[in-house]
Enzyme design. Sequence first.
Site, PDB file in Angstrom:
ATOM      1  N   GLU A 118      36.198 -19.374  39.207  1.00 60.63           N
ATOM      2  CA  GLU A 118      37.593 -19.199  39.581  1.00 60.63           C
ATOM      3  C   GLU A 118      37.861 -19.564  41.037  1.00 60.63           C
ATOM      4  OE1 GLU A 118      38.441 -15.115  38.782  1.00 60.63           O
ATOM      5  OE2 GLU A 118      38.127 -15.302  36.627  1.00 60.63           O
ATOM      6  N   CYS A 137      40.778 -18.727  48.186  1.00 62.51           N
ATOM      7  CA  CYS A 137      39.583 -17.923  47.944  1.00 62.51           C
ATOM      8  C   CYS A 137      38.663 -18.717  47.033  1.00 62.51           C
ATOM      9  CB  CYS A 137      39.974 -16.594  47.316  1.00 62.51           C
ATOM     10  SG  CYS A 137      38.611 -15.447  47.116  1.00 62.51           S
ATOM     11  N   CYS A 158      27.340 -13.121  39.307  1.00 64.14           N
ATOM     12  CA  CYS A 158      26.810 -12.536  40.529  1.00 64.14           C
ATOM     13  C   CYS A 158      25.634 -11.630  40.182  1.00 64.14           C
ATOM     14  CB  CYS A 158      27.900 -11.722  41.244  1.00 64.14           C
ATOM     15  SG  CYS A 158      27.468 -11.203  42.932  1.00 64.14           S
ATOM     16  N   CYS A 175      33.606  -4.061  41.581  1.00 69.58           N
ATOM     17  CA  CYS A 175      33.939  -5.489  41.507  1.00 69.58           C
ATOM     18  C   CYS A 175      33.777  -6.000  40.085  1.00 69.58           C
ATOM     19  CB  CYS A 175      33.028  -6.278  42.453  1.00 69.58           C
ATOM     20  SG  CYS A 175      33.254  -8.067  42.370  1.00 69.58           S
ATOM     21  N   GLY A 185      30.559 -14.443  43.301  1.00 68.30           N
ATOM     22  CA  GLY A 185      29.227 -14.689  43.826  1.00 68.30           C
ATOM     23  C   GLY A 185      29.024 -14.233  45.257  1.00 68.30           C
ATOM     24  N   GLU A 186      27.775 -14.214  45.677  1.00 67.23           N
ATOM     25  CA  GLU A 186      27.355 -13.886  47.042  1.00 67.23           C
ATOM     26  C   GLU A 186      26.989 -15.192  47.756  1.00 67.23           C
ATOM     27  OE1 GLU A 186      26.341 -13.156  50.464  1.00 67.23           O
ATOM     28  OE2 GLU A 186      26.834 -11.273  49.446  1.00 67.23           O
ATOM     29  N   SER A 244      32.261 -14.331  53.500  1.00 68.60           N
ATOM     30  CA  SER A 244      32.102 -12.906  53.230  1.00 68.60           C
ATOM     31  C   SER A 244      30.764 -12.641  52.557  1.00 68.60           C
ATOM     32  CB  SER A 244      33.233 -12.408  52.329  1.00 68.60           C
ATOM     33  OG  SER A 244      33.064 -11.043  52.014  1.00 68.60           O
ATOM     34  N   ASN A 270      42.109  -3.044  43.132  1.00 72.82           N
ATOM     35  CA  ASN A 270      42.851  -3.766  42.094  1.00 72.82           C
ATOM     36  C   ASN A 270      42.198  -3.432  40.752  1.00 72.82           C
ATOM     37  OD1 ASN A 270      44.469  -5.507  40.663  1.00 72.82           O
ATOM     38  ND2 ASN A 270      44.036  -7.298  41.933  1.00 72.82           N
ATOM     39  N   CYS A 280      38.951 -10.723  41.193  1.00 73.39           N
ATOM     40  CA  CYS A 280      37.946 -11.754  41.004  1.00 73.39           C
ATOM     41  C   CYS A 280      37.203 -11.557  39.681  1.00 73.39           C
ATOM     42  CB  CYS A 280      36.961 -11.703  42.168  1.00 73.39           C
ATOM     43  SG  CYS A 280      36.011 -13.200  42.326  1.00 73.39           S
TER      44      CYS A 280
END
Length: 402
Positions: free
Chosen positions: A124, A137, A144, A151, A199-200, A231, A332, A375
Amino acid sequence: MLTEPAAPMPIPGHIDPVPVPRAVAARPDGRVDLIGLSKDQLRETLAAAGLEPRQAKLRAKQIWHWIYNRGATDFALMTDIAKAQHPWLTERFVIGRPEVVEAQVSSDGTRKWLLRSPDGQDYEAVFIPDADRGTLCVSSQVGCTLNCTFCHTGTMRLVRNLTAGEIVGQVMLARDSLGEWPSQPEGRMLTNIVMMGMGEPLYNFDAVRDALKLVMDGDGLALSKRRITLSTSGVVPMMARAGEEIGVNLAVSLHAVTKEVRDEIVPLNRKYGIEQLLQACADYPGANNARRITFEYVMLKDKNDSDAEAHELVRLLRHYQLPAKVNLIPFNPWPGAAYETSTPERVRRFSEIIFEGGISAPVRTPRGRDIDAACGQLKTAAERKSRAELDRIAAEKQAALG
């Protein structure tokens, strides 16, 4: 004195623990996608396909300009390349874009895309317009490994890392959608990028670095590093390297100030604790009052939103003498989430305590709640639709068999 090489850094979560890069599937048509290649890689790719070195160097410079400055996806539009060479290029190469599976536009102007790679993996990207900026974003992985409990992406398995081309392709697609070609520094709607999608980023370091170098290249997309934020949930061993090799702004997904709570909601904390993380922030190259580190703090009702936790957050940031601001993010909600959003009154009081401590603590306005904007939500919604469609087809087949 020779020393043994360091062992590969283990990655937490449900993932094949062998740290071997996973091969990216070739395109079905056999062509090479030029998106994501550096200038040198583009030249080398053209030379490997048969162009003599001087011509490969010239063509690489021309193609680079058309791809990243003018947004071209068709070699036939490249007017400074001989028409006779267009078929040769088209036969061997493609200037790709992610396939758009679904696109949504919120009532507040937020745009979200569910994208699909040639090997059928979905990820996304989200564009969030504000009065003074427009922020994209960007995702770095399909799924992940970190399992952060608040999350939605954390509920998904990691399938694979995105390539540099797939990362920068999200920026290209957004530029297409916003009509922002040719590339120019003034008057853009897309002014900022945050590596805060699925993801990281620091577990896909090389591809993220290479993609952001393309985004920052002055001959192409030309977005300043001051307009880009990476981030991380706290991959401490990679943070200094990110500052040195990429040099963009740093954001840290903090979300708690005690070991007990952060261990629960950000399990990576069990490996790299709060003290290690904050020291790595203090050591981050280039951090100063003009380039503050952003601490993301999602507000979870009765979990991390007390006055005492706000005071402890101020104490920690002051103890490590961090040039910091805190983004307070109302949770959210998503189906199945174990948490609720803190009340507006609680968020406001939390923010006031941090401001009183001399640290900026704006409250992020929730965006895109009418379009599955958290996300990973759009991917999950699409998968539900796919499963429902398969169930329907199966039922029809069963009915036909009597």
